[in-house]
Design a protein around this motif. Structure first.
Motif, short mmCIF file in Angstrom:
data_model
loop_
_atom_site.label_atom_id
_atom_site.label_comp_id
_atom_site.label_asym_id
_atom_site.label_seq_id
_atom_site.Cartn_x
_atom_site.Cartn_y
_atom_site.Cartn_z
N CYS A 277 50.71 4.59 -13.87
CA CYS A 277 50.44 4.86 -12.46
C CYS A 277 51.46 5.86 -11.94
CB CYS A 277 50.50 3.56 -11.66
SG CYS A 277 50.31 3.76 -9.88
N ASP A 278 51.01 6.81 -11.12
CA ASP A 278 51.89 7.79 -10.50
C ASP A 278 52.61 7.14 -9.32
OD1 ASP A 278 53.21 9.96 -9.55
OD2 ASP A 278 51.44 11.23 -9.29
N VAL A 279 53.92 7.00 -9.44
CA VAL A 279 54.71 6.36 -8.39
C VAL A 279 54.58 7.12 -7.08
CG1 VAL A 279 57.06 5.73 -7.71
CG2 VAL A 279 56.31 5.38 -10.07
N ARG A 280 54.41 8.42 -7.14
CA ARG A 280 54.32 9.21 -5.91
C ARG A 280 53.16 8.77 -5.04
NH1 ARG A 280 53.64 15.14 -7.87
NH2 ARG A 280 51.88 14.07 -8.83
N ALA A 281 52.04 8.39 -5.68
CA ALA A 281 50.86 7.99 -4.91
C ALA A 281 51.10 6.70 -4.15
CB ALA A 281 49.66 7.84 -5.85
N LEU A 282 51.97 5.82 -4.67
CA LEU A 282 52.25 4.57 -3.99
C LEU A 282 53.29 4.72 -2.89
CD1 LEU A 282 52.36 2.04 -6.98
CD2 LEU A 282 50.43 2.70 -5.56
N LEU A 283 54.19 5.71 -3.03
CA LEU A 283 55.25 5.88 -2.05
C LEU A 283 54.90 6.87 -0.94
CD1 LEU A 283 58.43 5.95 -4.35
CD2 LEU A 283 57.31 4.00 -3.27
N PHE A 293 59.67 12.01 2.89
CA PHE A 293 59.40 11.68 1.49
C PHE A 293 59.52 12.94 0.65
CE2 PHE A 293 56.14 11.08 -1.95
CZ PHE A 293 56.89 10.18 -2.70
N SER A 294 60.38 12.89 -0.38
CA SER A 294 60.58 14.02 -1.28
C SER A 294 60.22 13.59 -2.69
CB SER A 294 62.05 14.49 -1.24
OG SER A 294 62.41 14.87 0.07
N GLU A 295 59.45 14.42 -3.38
CA GLU A 295 58.92 14.04 -4.69
C GLU A 295 58.96 15.22 -5.64
OE1 GLU A 295 54.63 13.55 -4.70
OE2 GLU A 295 54.57 14.43 -2.70
N PRO A 296 58.97 14.96 -6.96
CA PRO A 296 58.88 16.05 -7.94
C PRO A 296 57.48 16.68 -7.90
CG PRO A 296 59.73 14.03 -8.92
CD PRO A 296 59.18 13.67 -7.59
N GLY A 297 57.35 17.82 -8.51
CA GLY A 297 56.04 18.47 -8.53
C GLY A 297 55.10 17.89 -9.55
N ALA A 298 55.62 17.17 -10.55
CA ALA A 298 54.79 16.59 -11.62
C ALA A 298 54.66 15.09 -11.40
CB ALA A 298 55.42 16.87 -12.98
N PRO A 299 53.62 14.46 -11.96
CA PRO A 299 53.45 13.01 -11.82
C PRO A 299 54.66 12.25 -12.35
CG PRO A 299 51.46 14.01 -12.69
CD PRO A 299 52.50 15.08 -12.70
N VAL A 300 54.99 11.17 -11.68
CA VAL A 300 56.08 10.27 -12.09
C VAL A 300 55.42 8.95 -12.47
CG1 VAL A 300 58.23 9.15 -11.43
CG2 VAL A 300 57.65 11.40 -10.48
N ALA A 329 66.49 5.60 14.22
CA ALA A 329 67.05 5.99 12.93
C ALA A 329 66.00 6.67 12.07
CB ALA A 329 67.61 4.77 12.20
N ARG A 330 66.46 7.58 11.23
CA ARG A 330 65.58 8.26 10.29
C ARG A 330 65.88 7.76 8.88
NH1 ARG A 330 62.47 12.20 11.37
NH2 ARG A 330 62.61 12.96 9.20
N ALA A 331 64.87 7.86 8.02
CA ALA A 331 65.02 7.43 6.62
C ALA A 331 64.48 8.52 5.72
CB ALA A 331 64.29 6.12 6.38
N TRP A 332 65.04 8.61 4.54
CA TRP A 332 64.63 9.59 3.55
C TRP A 332 64.36 8.87 2.22
CZ3 TRP A 332 68.26 10.30 7.19
CH2 TRP A 332 68.16 11.42 8.02
N ILE A 333 63.24 9.20 1.60
CA ILE A 333 62.88 8.65 0.28
C ILE A 333 62.90 9.79 -0.72
CG2 ILE A 333 61.17 7.41 -1.09
CD1 ILE A 333 60.05 6.28 1.49
N LEU A 334 63.68 9.64 -1.77
CA LEU A 334 63.77 10.66 -2.80
C LEU A 334 63.38 10.04 -4.14
CD1 LEU A 334 64.63 13.44 -3.95
CD2 LEU A 334 66.97 12.52 -4.12
N VAL A 335 62.41 10.67 -4.83
CA VAL A 335 61.95 10.20 -6.14
C VAL A 335 62.48 11.16 -7.20
CG1 VAL A 335 59.97 9.64 -7.59
CG2 VAL A 335 59.88 9.20 -5.13
N GLU A 336 63.14 10.61 -8.22
CA GLU A 336 63.66 11.41 -9.33
C GLU A 336 63.09 10.88 -10.64
OE1 GLU A 336 68.05 12.50 -8.73
OE2 GLU A 336 67.83 10.62 -7.60
N ASP A 337 62.61 11.78 -11.45
CA ASP A 337 62.01 11.43 -12.74
C ASP A 337 62.98 11.80 -13.84
OD1 ASP A 337 60.35 10.65 -14.72
OD2 ASP A 337 58.89 12.28 -14.49
N GLU A 338 63.77 10.82 -14.30
CA GLU A 338 64.72 11.03 -15.37
C GLU A 338 64.05 10.76 -16.72
OE1 GLU A 338 67.66 12.22 -14.95
OE2 GLU A 338 67.72 12.16 -12.76
#
Length: 416
Positions: A277-283, A293-300, A329-338
């Motif tokens: 499952c692509d984590v980006r689609a859930l977040l 929300f910040s995400e990589p360009g490729a599926p995670v 307050a503001r929030a930021w979500i960052l997804v990193e694909d290691e």
């Protein structure tokens, strides 16, 4: 696997090999016996007994008490029969008995089946038979008797210790499984029932009248349920049920973690199917006016169950931001694909969390961090780390190893 199974297999192999050895001894000394036909008859009967019963020593279920007694009877009978078929001179010179070292297999069967007490009784019977056969306390006879007695008792004691350890391990695994299931249920309760009760409490207090009484009762039930799912270790004060969270601002950080939860967030999207499952689609649905929300360009990609648990942990982290950091307050979500893991960072610009407040909140029965976030990540084999400086916001880093998924399917019991 049972710790006894290798012992039973070894005993079966020992009995077969020692039977071959005993047959060779009798065959090589056949002409020296006073009654060789008697020796041959006994060895033939012993061989037939082994052929018919060799499978009896392959497991504890097959090796019954009656079989052990019959097997010991063959061994003792062969020892007592030796003076009748062999010459007195050969016996005094230390010639082996008819069953020879095969006798030890019968004694070891008692040791594995019943422990050191059974082994002591069986080896004592063999010792008496050897002394009767030799008719004197010869040095080599005493040496062999003591060796068999000590070895069988020691093996019996080891078997008893192994059985006790196996029972302890099984009990520990049962407790661990029950604890993990309890934690999973507590997470679901925290993410749904507790938040709804907290919302009813606050709305009732704001509306007043009969609604205030309803809110007070909802608050009491929230405290009782929170104490129950926390394991009954803490009994929060009754007055806590009516506590309304402080507005964000000066002094709010001290009560940040202990404050009542906000209204439930939007449901976490469920992944389609059980494959990757692509984590980006859930977040992505969490993004909004106050959330970037910040995400990589490729599926995670992660397994569907692991992705759903990660999304639920992110949702719980955002709930904490809404409650403890204030509406502005503001929030930021960052997804990193290691290469080996997926890392999701949730950061806010709120007042931060004072040092030690997370541990205090867990002791008070507040389960958002302990179960909804840290518990989910731990069950996935990952980790959740908090970096918070009062006045400078909070950052939560969620790490999930790739290829992990909770055991038992989606939102099920997770693997340690």
């Amino acid at each position: 696997m049972s710790v006894e199974l290798p012992l039973w297999r070894a005993l079966t192999g020992y009995r077969i090999l020692t039977l071959v050895y005993a047959l060779c001894l009798v065959g090589l000394s056949y002409q020296k016996y006073e009654h060789p036909l008697g020796a041959a008859a006994y060895m033939g009967a012993l061989t037939v007994w082994m052929v018919l019963t060799w499978r009896r020593t392959t497991s504890a279920e097959r090796c019954t008490r009656h079989f052990l007694l019959a097997d010991l009877g063959f061994a003792v009978g062969g020892i007592l029969l030796t003076p009748l078929v062999d010459t007195h001179a050969r016996i005094m010179d230390g010639a082996p008995t008819l069953p020879s070292i095969w006798t030890a297999g019968a004694v070891l069967g008692f040791a594995i089946k019943g422990g050191w007490r059974w082994a002591a009784v069986a080896s004592s019977a063999v010792a008496v038979a050897n002394l009767v056969e030799r008719q004197e306390l010869a040095r080599d006879t005493v040496h062999n008797v003591v060796l068999v007695w000590v070895a069988s008792v020691a093996i019996g004691y080891v078997v008893e210790v192994a059985r006790a350890s196996e029972r302890t391990l099984a009990r520990a695994l049962q407790i661990e499984a029950a604890t993990r299931e309890r934690e999973r249920l507590a997470r679901d309760i925290h993410d749904s029932v507790l938040q709804v009760l907290a919302m009813v409490q606050r709305r009732g207090a704001a509306i007043g009248g009969e609604a205030a009484e309803l809110g007070r009762m909802a608050g009491e039930q929230e405290v009782a349920l929170r104490t129950l799912v926390a394991g009954g270790l803490v009994s929060p004060p009754r007055a806590a049920a009516a506590t309304v969270p402080h507005p964000a601002g000066e002094g709010a950080a001290d009560d940040a973690v202990a404050a009542a939860p906000a209204a439930p967030a939007a449901p976490v999207p469920e992944p389609a199917g059980d494959g990757p499952c692509d984590v980006r689609a859930l977040l992505a649905p969490f993004a909004g006016a106050g959330v970037t929300f910040s995400e990589p360009g490729a599926p995670v990609e992660l397994p569907a169950a692991a992705a759903a648990e990660l999304a639920a942990a992110v949702s719980a982290a955002l709930d904490n931001v809404r409650v403890h950091a204030g509406d502005g307050a503001r929030a930021w979500i960052l997804v990193e694909d290691e290469p080996r893991a997926v890392i999701v960072t949730v950061r806010d610009d709120g007042p931060g969390i004072p040092e030690g407040r997370l541990a205090d909140a867990e002791r008070e029965g507040r389960l958002g961090v302990a179960l909804s976030i840290r518990g989910r990540l731990r069950d996935l084999g990952g980790a959740a780390e908090w970096v918070s400086v009062p006045g400078q916001g909070t950052e939560v880093e969620l790490t999930v190893p790739k290829g992990t998924a909770p055991e038992g399917g989606r939102r099920g019991k997770a693997r340690a």
